[in-house]
Design an enzyme around this catalytic site. Structure first.
Site, PDB file in Angstrom:
ATOM      1  N   ASP A  35       0.851  -1.192   0.000  1.00 33.12           N
ATOM      2  CA  ASP A  35       0.000   0.000   0.000  1.00 33.12           C
ATOM      3  C   ASP A  35       0.893   1.251   0.000  1.00 33.12           C
ATOM      4  O   ASP A  35       1.888   1.311   0.727  1.00 33.12           O
ATOM      5  CB  ASP A  35      -0.920   0.000   1.227  1.00 33.12           C
ATOM      6  N   ILE A  36       0.513   2.227  -0.794  1.00 31.06           N
ATOM      7  CA  ILE A  36       1.327   3.439  -0.933  1.00 31.06           C
ATOM      8  C   ILE A  36       1.273   4.299   0.328  1.00 31.06           C
ATOM      9  O   ILE A  36       2.149   5.126   0.565  1.00 31.06           O
ATOM     10  CB  ILE A  36       0.856   4.241  -2.173  1.00 31.06           C
ATOM     11  N   ASN A  97     -12.746  -3.531   2.246  1.00 35.31           N
ATOM     12  CA  ASN A  97     -13.762  -2.479   2.223  1.00 35.31           C
ATOM     13  C   ASN A  97     -14.582  -2.600   0.947  1.00 35.31           C
ATOM     14  O   ASN A  97     -14.029  -2.719  -0.149  1.00 35.31           O
ATOM     15  CB  ASN A  97     -13.099  -1.100   2.292  1.00 35.31           C
ATOM     16  N   GLU A 105     -12.365   3.160  -1.509  1.00 36.66           N
ATOM     17  CA  GLU A 105     -11.876   4.261  -2.349  1.00 36.66           C
ATOM     18  C   GLU A 105     -11.591   3.808  -3.774  1.00 36.66           C
ATOM     19  O   GLU A 105     -11.760   4.583  -4.716  1.00 36.66           O
ATOM     20  CB  GLU A 105     -10.603   4.851  -1.743  1.00 36.66           C
ATOM     21  N   VAL A 106     -11.114   2.594  -3.920  1.00 36.31           N
ATOM     22  CA  VAL A 106     -10.730   2.104  -5.251  1.00 36.31           C
ATOM     23  C   VAL A 106     -11.687   0.979  -5.643  1.00 36.31           C
ATOM     24  O   VAL A 106     -11.757  -0.045  -4.941  1.00 36.31           O
ATOM     25  CB  VAL A 106      -9.273   1.589  -5.253  1.00 36.31           C
ATOM     26  N   HIS A 110      -9.955  -5.426  -3.368  1.00 43.19           N
ATOM     27  CA  HIS A 110      -8.640  -5.542  -2.736  1.00 43.19           C
ATOM     28  C   HIS A 110      -8.836  -5.940  -1.292  1.00 43.19           C
ATOM     29  O   HIS A 110      -9.736  -5.451  -0.613  1.00 43.19           O
ATOM     30  CB  HIS A 110      -7.832  -4.247  -2.835  1.00 43.19           C
ATOM     31  N   HIS A 112      -6.812  -5.777   2.213  1.00 41.67           N
ATOM     32  CA  HIS A 112      -5.662  -5.224   2.928  1.00 41.67           C
ATOM     33  C   HIS A 112      -5.149  -6.303   3.881  1.00 41.67           C
ATOM     34  O   HIS A 112      -5.939  -6.894   4.632  1.00 41.67           O
ATOM     35  CB  HIS A 112      -6.069  -4.027   3.798  1.00 41.67           C
TER      36      HIS A 112
HETATM   37  P1  AMP Z   1      -9.839   1.330   0.289  1.00 37.89           P
HETATM   38  O1  AMP Z   1     -10.219   2.506   1.122  1.00 37.89           O
HETATM   39  O2  AMP Z   1     -10.087   0.019   0.979  1.00 37.89           O
HETATM   40  O3  AMP Z   1     -10.435   1.391  -1.104  1.00 37.89           O
HETATM   41  O4  AMP Z   1      -8.254   1.385   0.150  1.00 37.89           O
HETATM   42  C1  AMP Z   1      -7.578   1.827  -0.996  1.00 37.89           C
HETATM   43  C2  AMP Z   1      -6.103   1.747  -0.663  1.00 37.89           C
HETATM   44  O5  AMP Z   1      -5.375   1.905  -1.870  1.00 37.89           O
HETATM   45  C3  AMP Z   1      -5.619   2.829   0.305  1.00 37.89           C
HETATM   46  O6  AMP Z   1      -5.073   2.208   1.471  1.00 37.89           O
HETATM   47  C4  AMP Z   1      -4.548   3.572  -0.511  1.00 37.89           C
HETATM   48  O7  AMP Z   1      -3.449   3.986   0.272  1.00 37.89           O
HETATM   49  C5  AMP Z   1      -4.168   2.535  -1.544  1.00 37.89           C
HETATM   50  N1  AMP Z   1      -3.612   3.066  -2.781  1.00 37.89           N
HETATM   51  C6  AMP Z   1      -4.137   4.043  -3.558  1.00 37.89           C
HETATM   52  N2  AMP Z   1      -3.359   4.242  -4.620  1.00 37.89           N
HETATM   53  C7  AMP Z   1      -2.333   3.363  -4.531  1.00 37.89           C
HETATM   54  C8  AMP Z   1      -1.188   3.077  -5.338  1.00 37.89           C
HETATM   55  N3  AMP Z   1      -0.944   3.735  -6.464  1.00 37.89           N
HETATM   56  N4  AMP Z   1      -0.344   2.104  -4.927  1.00 37.89           N
HETATM   57  C9  AMP Z   1      -0.575   1.431  -3.780  1.00 37.89           C
HETATM   58  N5  AMP Z   1      -1.632   1.655  -2.981  1.00 37.89           N
HETATM   59  C10 AMP Z   1      -2.500   2.604  -3.359  1.00 37.89           C
END
Ligand code: AMP
Length: 126
Positions: A35-36, A97, A105-106, A110, A112
């Site tokens: 994770d970034i 999530n 968010e994405v 995924h 974690h």
């Molecule tokens: P969520 O809130 O569960 O959708 O988590 C999305 C996660 O993606 C967050 O913890 C971000 O820090 C992570 N994230 C977003 N962009 C990147 C990226 N380019 N590389 C790695 N992790 C990312």
């Protein structure tokens, strides 16, 4: 309502190699990367290579091979990080999530994997 997958999401771009990532493991159907914005000493994201928005979408639509590969990859990352309680590790937390209330968010499934420090209670008390 069926899911619509947005192939411009950031994890789709990582899978296509359009933006860089810090890879941990890659298999036929899954990809794991750091994770970034890490929330713990170990914070790895595991994603399926297929176009699945969230966990229930994957559970309903993925092939058996994808599901097995994804589940085993999550376990393999926990092992690689030395987090397995059964092997003397201190443990870990998995979070997937999904949707608005979980603040996803994405929009690409995924999980974690978090570990490397005590993680506190599962949910913030409100
Ligand atoms: P969520 O809130 O569960 O959708 O988590 C999305 C996660 O993606 C967050 O913890 C971000 O820090 C992570 N994230 C977003 N962009 C990147 C990226 N380019 N590389 C790695 N992790 C990312």
């Amino acid at each position: 309502m069926p899911y619509t997958y947005d192939d411009q999401n950031i994890f789709a771009k990582i899978l296509r190699g359009e933006i860089p990532s810090s890879m941990v493991v890659e298999t036929e159907h899954s990809f794991a990367f750091n994770d970034i914005s890490e929330q713990a000493p170990h914070h790895v994201l595991v994603i399926p290579k297929g176009a699945y928005v969230c966990y229930d979408h994957f559970a309903a639509q993925a092939t058996d091979a994808e599901i097995v590969d994804y589940t085993r990859t999550i376990g393999a990352v926990c092992k690689q990080l030395g987090l397995e309680p059964g092997a003397g590790g201190a443990g870990y937390r998995l979070i997937a999530n999904s949707g608005a209330h979980a603040v996803q968010e994405v929009p690409h499934l995924h999980v974690h994997i978090l570990g490397g420090r005590p993680l506190g209670r599962m949910l913030q008390q409100v």
